[in-house]
Scaffold this motif. Structure first.
Motif, PDB file in Angstrom:
ATOM      1  N   GLY A  40      42.211  81.717  43.552  1.00  0.00           N
ATOM      2  CA  GLY A  40      41.892  81.155  42.237  1.00  0.00           C
ATOM      3  C   GLY A  40      42.888  80.094  41.817  1.00  0.00           C
ATOM      4  O   GLY A  40      42.524  79.057  41.251  1.00  0.00           O
ATOM      5  N   LEU A  41      44.154  80.336  42.115  1.00  0.00           N
ATOM      6  CA  LEU A  41      45.199  79.367  41.797  1.00  0.00           C
ATOM      7  C   LEU A  41      45.003  78.080  42.589  1.00  0.00           C
ATOM      8  O   LEU A  41      45.053  76.980  42.032  1.00  0.00           O
ATOM      9  CB  LEU A  41      46.568  79.973  42.094  1.00  0.00           C
ATOM     10  CG  LEU A  41      47.763  79.058  41.873  1.00  0.00           C
ATOM     11  CD1 LEU A  41      47.909  78.695  40.396  1.00  0.00           C
ATOM     12  CD2 LEU A  41      49.023  79.728  42.378  1.00  0.00           C
ATOM     13  N   MET A  42      44.747  78.203  43.895  1.00  0.00           N
ATOM     14  CA  MET A  42      44.549  77.008  44.715  1.00  0.00           C
ATOM     15  C   MET A  42      43.316  76.227  44.265  1.00  0.00           C
ATOM     16  O   MET A  42      43.317  74.999  44.304  1.00  0.00           O
ATOM     17  CB  MET A  42      44.445  77.373  46.194  1.00  0.00           C
ATOM     18  CG  MET A  42      45.781  77.697  46.839  1.00  0.00           C
ATOM     19  SD  MET A  42      47.031  76.401  46.663  1.00  0.00           S
ATOM     20  CE  MET A  42      46.271  75.040  47.538  1.00  0.00           C
ATOM     21  N   GLU A  43      42.284  76.912  43.823  1.00  0.00           N
ATOM     22  CA  GLU A  43      41.105  76.206  43.309  1.00  0.00           C
ATOM     23  C   GLU A  43      41.476  75.353  42.104  1.00  0.00           C
ATOM     24  O   GLU A  43      41.010  74.216  41.970  1.00  0.00           O
ATOM     25  CB  GLU A  43      40.006  77.206  42.968  1.00  0.00           C
ATOM     26  CG  GLU A  43      39.368  77.820  44.200  1.00  0.00           C
ATOM     27  CD  GLU A  43      38.449  78.996  43.909  1.00  0.00           C
ATOM     28  OE1 GLU A  43      38.426  79.484  42.749  1.00  0.00           O
ATOM     29  OE2 GLU A  43      37.770  79.443  44.851  1.00  0.00           O
ATOM     30  N   LYS A  44      42.340  75.865  41.220  1.00  0.00           N
ATOM     31  CA  LYS A  44      42.801  75.089  40.061  1.00  0.00           C
ATOM     32  C   LYS A  44      43.619  73.875  40.507  1.00  0.00           C
ATOM     33  O   LYS A  44      43.451  72.769  39.985  1.00  0.00           O
ATOM     34  CB  LYS A  44      43.664  75.963  39.146  1.00  0.00           C
ATOM     35  CG  LYS A  44      42.907  76.982  38.359  1.00  0.00           C
ATOM     36  CD  LYS A  44      43.847  77.769  37.458  1.00  0.00           C
ATOM     37  CE  LYS A  44      43.094  78.770  36.615  1.00  0.00           C
ATOM     38  NZ  LYS A  44      43.982  79.496  35.693  1.00  0.00           N
ATOM     39  N   VAL A  45      44.517  74.082  41.462  1.00  0.00           N
ATOM     40  CA  VAL A  45      45.379  72.998  41.943  1.00  0.00           C
ATOM     41  C   VAL A  45      44.550  71.915  42.623  1.00  0.00           C
ATOM     42  O   VAL A  45      44.743  70.728  42.380  1.00  0.00           O
ATOM     43  CB  VAL A  45      46.461  73.551  42.894  1.00  0.00           C
ATOM     44  CG1 VAL A  45      47.232  72.421  43.567  1.00  0.00           C
ATOM     45  CG2 VAL A  45      47.406  74.462  42.130  1.00  0.00           C
ATOM     46  N   ILE A  46      43.594  72.323  43.455  1.00  0.00           N
ATOM     47  CA  ILE A  46      42.721  71.371  44.158  1.00  0.00           C
ATOM     48  C   ILE A  46      41.909  70.561  43.152  1.00  0.00           C
ATOM     49  O   ILE A  46      41.770  69.345  43.269  1.00  0.00           O
ATOM     50  CB  ILE A  46      41.801  72.101  45.157  1.00  0.00           C
ATOM     51  CG1 ILE A  46      42.615  72.749  46.283  1.00  0.00           C
ATOM     52  CG2 ILE A  46      40.722  71.177  45.705  1.00  0.00           C
ATOM     53  CD1 ILE A  46      43.425  71.808  47.123  1.00  0.00           C
ATOM     54  N   SER A  47      41.375  71.227  42.154  1.00  0.00           N
ATOM     55  CA  SER A  47      40.603  70.538  41.121  1.00  0.00           C
ATOM     56  C   SER A  47      41.474  69.494  40.401  1.00  0.00           C
ATOM     57  O   SER A  47      41.058  68.355  40.197  1.00  0.00           O
ATOM     58  CB  SER A  47      40.045  71.553  40.124  1.00  0.00           C
ATOM     59  OG  SER A  47      39.355  70.909  39.093  1.00  0.00           O
ATOM     60  N   TYR A  48      42.688  69.887  40.033  1.00  0.00           N
ATOM     61  CA  TYR A  48      43.618  68.979  39.365  1.00  0.00           C
ATOM     62  C   TYR A  48      43.926  67.777  40.275  1.00  0.00           C
ATOM     63  O   TYR A  48      43.895  66.628  39.827  1.00  0.00           O
ATOM     64  CB  TYR A  48      44.904  69.724  39.003  1.00  0.00           C
ATOM     65  CG  TYR A  48      45.939  68.875  38.314  1.00  0.00           C
ATOM     66  CD1 TYR A  48      45.958  68.766  36.933  1.00  0.00           C
ATOM     67  CD2 TYR A  48      46.901  68.182  39.043  1.00  0.00           C
ATOM     68  CE1 TYR A  48      46.912  67.985  36.289  1.00  0.00           C
ATOM     69  CE2 TYR A  48      47.856  67.402  38.414  1.00  0.00           C
ATOM     70  CZ  TYR A  48      47.860  67.302  37.037  1.00  0.00           C
ATOM     71  OH  TYR A  48      48.804  66.523  36.400  1.00  0.00           O
ATOM     72  N   ALA A  49      44.222  68.057  41.546  1.00  0.00           N
ATOM     73  CA  ALA A  49      44.550  66.977  42.484  1.00  0.00           C
ATOM     74  C   ALA A  49      43.383  66.016  42.640  1.00  0.00           C
ATOM     75  O   ALA A  49      43.569  64.794  42.636  1.00  0.00           O
ATOM     76  CB  ALA A  49      44.943  67.572  43.839  1.00  0.00           C
ATOM     77  N   ASP A  50      42.170  66.555  42.757  1.00  0.00           N
ATOM     78  CA  ASP A  50      40.997  65.696  42.912  1.00  0.00           C
ATOM     79  C   ASP A  50      40.760  64.842  41.667  1.00  0.00           C
ATOM     80  O   ASP A  50      40.449  63.663  41.772  1.00  0.00           O
ATOM     81  CB  ASP A  50      39.754  66.534  43.226  1.00  0.00           C
ATOM     82  CG  ASP A  50      39.777  67.107  44.634  1.00  0.00           C
ATOM     83  OD1 ASP A  50      40.636  66.695  45.444  1.00  0.00           O
ATOM     84  OD2 ASP A  50      38.935  67.978  44.916  1.00  0.00           O
ATOM     85  N   GLU A  51      40.931  65.437  40.504  1.00  0.00           N
ATOM     86  CA  GLU A  51      40.744  64.687  39.254  1.00  0.00           C
ATOM     87  C   GLU A  51      41.751  63.548  39.117  1.00  0.00           C
ATOM     88  O   GLU A  51      41.457  62.526  38.510  1.00  0.00           O
ATOM     89  CB  GLU A  51      40.877  65.624  38.055  1.00  0.00           C
ATOM     90  CG  GLU A  51      39.722  66.574  37.872  1.00  0.00           C
ATOM     91  CD  GLU A  51      39.984  67.597  36.768  1.00  0.00           C
ATOM     92  OE1 GLU A  51      40.899  67.388  35.952  1.00  0.00           O
ATOM     93  OE2 GLU A  51      39.271  68.606  36.754  1.00  0.00           O
ATOM     94  N   HIS A  52      42.957  63.752  39.673  1.00  0.00           N
ATOM     95  CA  HIS A  52      44.020  62.757  39.532  1.00  0.00           C
ATOM     96  C   HIS A  52      44.238  61.918  40.792  1.00  0.00           C
ATOM     97  O   HIS A  52      45.180  61.115  40.852  1.00  0.00           O
ATOM     98  CB  HIS A  52      45.324  63.455  39.137  1.00  0.00           C
ATOM     99  CG  HIS A  52      45.269  64.031  37.756  1.00  0.00           C
ATOM    100  ND1 HIS A  52      44.731  65.275  37.487  1.00  0.00           N
ATOM    101  CD2 HIS A  52      45.649  63.528  36.564  1.00  0.00           C
ATOM    102  CE1 HIS A  52      44.796  65.511  36.195  1.00  0.00           C
ATOM    103  NE2 HIS A  52      45.341  64.460  35.609  1.00  0.00           N
ATOM    104  N   GLY A  53      43.390  62.085  41.797  1.00  0.00           N
ATOM    105  CA  GLY A  53      43.489  61.284  43.010  1.00  0.00           C
ATOM    106  C   GLY A  53      44.756  61.530  43.814  1.00  0.00           C
ATOM    107  O   GLY A  53      45.293  60.609  44.425  1.00  0.00           O
ATOM    108  N   LEU A  54      45.244  62.774  43.843  1.00  0.00           N
ATOM    109  CA  LEU A  54      46.486  63.107  44.524  1.00  0.00           C
ATOM    110  C   LEU A  54      46.249  63.690  45.907  1.00  0.00           C
ATOM    111  O   LEU A  54      45.409  64.575  46.076  1.00  0.00           O
ATOM    112  CB  LEU A  54      47.278  64.142  43.717  1.00  0.00           C
ATOM    113  CG  LEU A  54      47.758  63.738  42.340  1.00  0.00           C
ATOM    114  CD1 LEU A  54      48.319  64.945  41.611  1.00  0.00           C
ATOM    115  CD2 LEU A  54      48.800  62.638  42.443  1.00  0.00           C
TER     116      LEU A  54
END
Length: 105
Positions: A40-54
């Motif tokens: 669940g934590l990695m899903e949040k991090v991946i979503s954040y990274a994708d939204e910010h182009g990281l």
């Protein structure tokens, strides 16, 4: 550098954002195993990274927890989120996940 802390249930990590394109995942830790907290934590991090182009970089390495997952398990765990091993022959695997930012036309 900007640090962003993520939490999900008993899991936590810090994302170190070096510039507008790359970030390092620092020590994902969960106090309970096999409960889906790290996922669940990695899903949040991946979503954040994708939204910010990281693009994300991490080292898949067990950090002294006596019942924690071994390095091979961690590599497979991170591969589920699109990470790729950069140094296949090393004991500690450095992994990278390219930016998945969707470009809107």
């Amino acid at each position: 550098m900007k640090n962003v802390e993520f939490k999900h249930e008993t899991a936590r990590l810090v994302l170190h954002i070096w510039d507008d394109k790359e970030a390092t995942v620092s020590s994902l830790h969960s106090t309970q195993r096999k409960q889906g907290h790290a996922t669940g934590l990695m899903e949040k991090v991946i979503s954040y990274a994708d939204e910010h182009g990281l693009s994300l970089i991490l080292d898949a390495q067990q950090f002294g927890h006596p019942i924690g997952p071994d390095n091979a398990y961690l590599v497979e765990f991170y591969k589920r989120f699109g990470f790729e091993v950069l140094n296949a022959k090393a004991r500690v695997k450095t992994m990278r996940r390219p930016s998945q930012k969707k470009h809107v036309v």
